[in-house]
Design an enzyme around this catalytic site. Structure first.
Site, mmCIF file in Angstrom:
data_model
loop_
_atom_site.group_PDB
_atom_site.id
_atom_site.type_symbol
_atom_site.label_atom_id
_atom_site.label_comp_id
_atom_site.label_asym_id
_atom_site.label_seq_id
_atom_site.Cartn_x
_atom_site.Cartn_y
_atom_site.Cartn_z
ATOM 1 N N ASN A 149 54.016 29.519 75.090
ATOM 2 C CA ASN A 149 54.973 29.778 74.019
ATOM 3 C C ASN A 149 56.151 28.817 73.980
ATOM 4 O O ASN A 149 56.835 28.721 72.964
ATOM 5 C CB ASN A 149 55.483 31.225 74.097
ATOM 6 C CG ASN A 149 56.130 31.550 75.428
ATOM 7 O OD1 ASN A 149 55.834 30.929 76.440
ATOM 8 N ND2 ASN A 149 57.018 32.532 75.433
ATOM 9 N N GLU A 171 58.502 33.193 87.302
ATOM 10 C CA GLU A 171 59.304 33.650 86.170
ATOM 11 C C GLU A 171 58.373 34.483 85.297
ATOM 12 O O GLU A 171 57.528 33.939 84.575
ATOM 13 C CB GLU A 171 59.869 32.481 85.370
ATOM 14 C CG GLU A 171 60.720 32.937 84.202
ATOM 15 C CD GLU A 171 61.069 31.805 83.252
ATOM 16 O OE1 GLU A 171 61.691 32.098 82.209
ATOM 17 O OE2 GLU A 171 60.711 30.654 83.521
ATOM 18 N N CYS A 221 59.548 35.874 76.417
ATOM 19 C CA CYS A 221 59.450 36.866 77.485
ATOM 20 C C CYS A 221 60.698 37.738 77.564
ATOM 21 O O CYS A 221 60.659 38.830 78.132
ATOM 22 C CB CYS A 221 59.180 36.184 78.820
ATOM 23 S SG CYS A 221 60.453 35.019 79.323
#
Length: 283
Positions: free
Chosen positions: A133, A231, A265
């Site tokens: 993304n 992450e 996210c």
């Protein structure tokens, strides 16, 4: 009214990496880079990231721009509008290389603490697995930091958005990154991500993506005590209190949800608000 059609078309073919633990010719430079070499790589990559290049062709001349190449690639593979590809994705990627370049001007790799000398050394080969993304932001963040620290890398970009990483590989080739310092392997998690996490020459894994995949990487990396940086995605809500400017809060939280078409996210898809301002917030 005719229904909207989802169109699919082929952009290009790219090689799919395989289990490179079994490839005898696979080569990574394991030795850390010198500070001089790290500075050279980061500074020149930053310049090339934005610089125009002129190439000779048999039938005339063609003028290209790495900035434009990256922007167009992001739009083609991610579907972001050109303005977002330029002002968000491209710019964030450039910012990471610029920050790493500037940090090297003053970062102290050796520090005297009383009678002790603390030396900060590169960890060694870093395996980098990046998400689809933000194809330049996450990739450049990991690469710029690794190069600045002096660590060679093996990059596995998302198989959904690999084109920007290929352009970065061309940039590194043009600026003279030594062979073996930057390694790009396209493919999926089972063919590349898993063996990368287990490879004996890799001393650190950096992954951005889902929780289940991050758990698998940590499990495989633990077998030979690799350092792991994860992450992972989250869905924490926004909390709006009753003393807020309701219109401003509504606009801000809405923009955060739809940013990058919602593929973030940290997108807050839930909002917790007092009952007393609920109606004002919704309207």
């Amino acid at each position: 009214m005719k229904p909207m059609l989802a169109l699919r078309f082929l952009l290009m073919y790219i090689p799919k990496g395989t289990n490179f633990n079994k490839i005898k010719s696979f080569h990574i430079i394991s030795a850390p880079l010198t500070l001089c070499k790290s500075t050279f790589i980061v500074a020149n990559a930053t310049e090339r990231f934005q610089r125009k290049k002129k190439e000779e062709w048999k039938k005339g001349q063609k003028r290209t721009n790495r900035k434009n190449d990256l922007i167009e690639a992001i739009t083609d593979e991610l579907g972001a509008p050109l303005s977002v590809s330029e002002n968000v994705h491209y710019q964030m990627g450039l910012n990471h290389f610029t920050a790493a370049r500037d940090a090297l001007d003053s970062f102290q790799f050796e520090e005297q603490r009383g009678d002790d000398l603390v030396v900060k050394e590169a960890i060694g080969v870093a395996g980098l697995v990046t998400p689809w993304n933000f194809p330049t932001n996450q990739t450049s963040l990991k690469l710029a930091a690794a190069f600045a620290a002096g660590s060679p890398v093996v990059l596995k970009p998302s198989e959904e958005t690999p084109f920007a990483a290929i352009i970065l590989a061309e940039i590194f080739d043009k600026v003279g990154v030594p062979k073996g310092v930057f390694n790009l392997v396209n493919g999926d998690g089972s063919g590349v991500g898993n063996p990368l996490s287990e490879h004996p020459k890799v001393r650190m894994m950096s992954f951005t993506g889902s929780g289940p995949t991050g758990s698998k990487i940590m499990e495989k990396a633990a077998k030979d005590f690799k350092k792991v940086s994860l992450e992972l995605g989250g869905k924490s809500p926004y909390i709006v209190l009753d003393d807020v400017d309701v219109e401003e809060a509504a606009n801000a939280t809405t923009k955060k949800v739809v940013n990058n078409t919602g593929q973030v996210c940290t997108a807050g898809t839930r909002v917790l608000i007092p009952e007393s301002i609920k109606e004002d917030y919704l309207t």
